[in-house]
Design a protein around this motif. Sequence first.
Motif, PDB file in Angstrom:
ATOM      1  N   LEU A 260       6.219  47.295 111.008  1.00  0.00           N
ATOM      2  CA  LEU A 260       7.261  48.008 110.262  1.00  0.00           C
ATOM      3  C   LEU A 260       6.667  49.060 109.333  1.00  0.00           C
ATOM      4  O   LEU A 260       7.138  50.200 109.289  1.00  0.00           O
ATOM      5  CB  LEU A 260       8.133  47.016 109.485  1.00  0.00           C
ATOM      6  N   THR A 261       5.623  48.704 108.607  1.00  0.00           N
ATOM      7  CA  THR A 261       5.033  49.662 107.671  1.00  0.00           C
ATOM      8  C   THR A 261       4.269  50.772 108.394  1.00  0.00           C
ATOM      9  O   THR A 261       4.351  51.933 108.001  1.00  0.00           O
ATOM     10  CB  THR A 261       4.126  48.970 106.637  1.00  0.00           C
TER      11      THR A 261
ATOM     12  N   ILE B  10      13.124  53.581 121.172  1.00  0.00           N
ATOM     13  CA  ILE B  10      13.535  52.514 120.260  1.00  0.00           C
ATOM     14  C   ILE B  10      12.359  51.568 120.063  1.00  0.00           C
ATOM     15  O   ILE B  10      11.807  51.034 121.027  1.00  0.00           O
ATOM     16  CB  ILE B  10      14.749  51.754 120.807  1.00  0.00           C
ATOM     17  N   LEU B  11      11.959  51.385 118.819  1.00  0.00           N
ATOM     18  CA  LEU B  11      10.874  50.467 118.488  1.00  0.00           C
ATOM     19  C   LEU B  11      11.461  49.084 118.294  1.00  0.00           C
ATOM     20  O   LEU B  11      12.432  48.907 117.554  1.00  0.00           O
ATOM     21  CB  LEU B  11      10.165  50.928 117.209  1.00  0.00           C
ATOM     22  N   SER B  12      10.907  48.091 118.970  1.00  0.00           N
ATOM     23  CA  SER B  12      11.419  46.731 118.859  1.00  0.00           C
ATOM     24  C   SER B  12      10.271  45.752 118.698  1.00  0.00           C
ATOM     25  O   SER B  12       9.105  46.096 118.903  1.00  0.00           O
ATOM     26  CB  SER B  12      12.248  46.368 120.103  1.00  0.00           C
TER      27      SER B  12
ATOM     28  N   ASN C 277       4.960  52.064 111.223  1.00  0.00           N
ATOM     29  CA  ASN C 277       5.928  52.971 111.835  1.00  0.00           C
ATOM     30  C   ASN C 277       6.915  53.547 110.826  1.00  0.00           C
ATOM     31  O   ASN C 277       7.856  54.246 111.208  1.00  0.00           O
ATOM     32  CB  ASN C 277       6.670  52.260 112.969  1.00  0.00           C
ATOM     33  N   ASN C 278       6.692  53.227 109.539  1.00  0.00           N
ATOM     34  CA  ASN C 278       7.529  53.744 108.456  1.00  0.00           C
ATOM     35  C   ASN C 278       9.022  53.476 108.718  1.00  0.00           C
ATOM     36  O   ASN C 278       9.862  54.365 108.565  1.00  0.00           O
ATOM     37  CB  ASN C 278       7.268  55.233 108.240  1.00  0.00           C
ATOM     38  N   ILE C 279       9.310  52.230 109.137  1.00  0.00           N
ATOM     39  CA  ILE C 279      10.684  51.818 109.372  1.00  0.00           C
ATOM     40  C   ILE C 279      10.955  50.548 108.568  1.00  0.00           C
ATOM     41  O   ILE C 279      10.046  49.799 108.241  1.00  0.00           O
ATOM     42  CB  ILE C 279      10.976  51.584 110.874  1.00  0.00           C
ATOM     43  N   SER C 280      12.207  50.321 108.254  1.00  0.00           N
ATOM     44  CA  SER C 280      12.544  49.158 107.440  1.00  0.00           C
ATOM     45  C   SER C 280      13.055  47.984 108.258  1.00  0.00           C
ATOM     46  O   SER C 280      13.234  46.897 107.729  1.00  0.00           O
ATOM     47  CB  SER C 280      13.596  49.534 106.393  1.00  0.00           C
ATOM     48  N   GLY C 281      13.270  48.188 109.548  1.00  0.00           N
ATOM     49  CA  GLY C 281      13.748  47.113 110.395  1.00  0.00           C
ATOM     50  C   GLY C 281      13.659  47.492 111.856  1.00  0.00           C
ATOM     51  O   GLY C 281      13.427  48.647 112.201  1.00  0.00           O
ATOM     52  N   ALA C 282      13.833  46.487 112.718  1.00  0.00           N
ATOM     53  CA  ALA C 282      13.756  46.716 114.159  1.00  0.00           C
ATOM     54  C   ALA C 282      14.515  45.613 114.892  1.00  0.00           C
ATOM     55  O   ALA C 282      14.619  44.490 114.405  1.00  0.00           O
ATOM     56  CB  ALA C 282      12.299  46.724 114.617  1.00  0.00           C
TER      57      ALA C 282
ATOM     58  N   SER D  62      14.362  42.803 109.314  1.00  0.00           N
ATOM     59  CA  SER D  62      14.099  43.902 108.382  1.00  0.00           C
ATOM     60  C   SER D  62      13.163  43.430 107.271  1.00  0.00           C
ATOM     61  O   SER D  62      12.980  42.232 107.058  1.00  0.00           O
ATOM     62  CB  SER D  62      15.411  44.407 107.767  1.00  0.00           C
TER      63      SER D  62
END
Length: 71
Positions: A21-22, A5-7, A24-29, A43
């Motif tokens: 966020l960018t 889990i990325l936090s 790791n290509n994720i929109s939220g954490a 997010s």
Amino acid sequence: MTGKILSVGPDWSLDRLMEFLTDNNISGAPVVMDNGTPIGVVSLSDIARSGSVAENTTNTANTASGAKFMT
């Protein structure tokens, strides 16, 4: 199988949040305290909705903490 889990931390700057966020290509954490206690979620939508990116004329938005943007 569950992946890692990325936090993010509540004291992360806007620049650090956006890069994390960018990258790791994720929109939220989840926003997590040093002791692992979750305190919220941040997010890209939260950041965009706050208008802080557009208001970055004095560079103060880039030093705001992650806790400011979390939901």
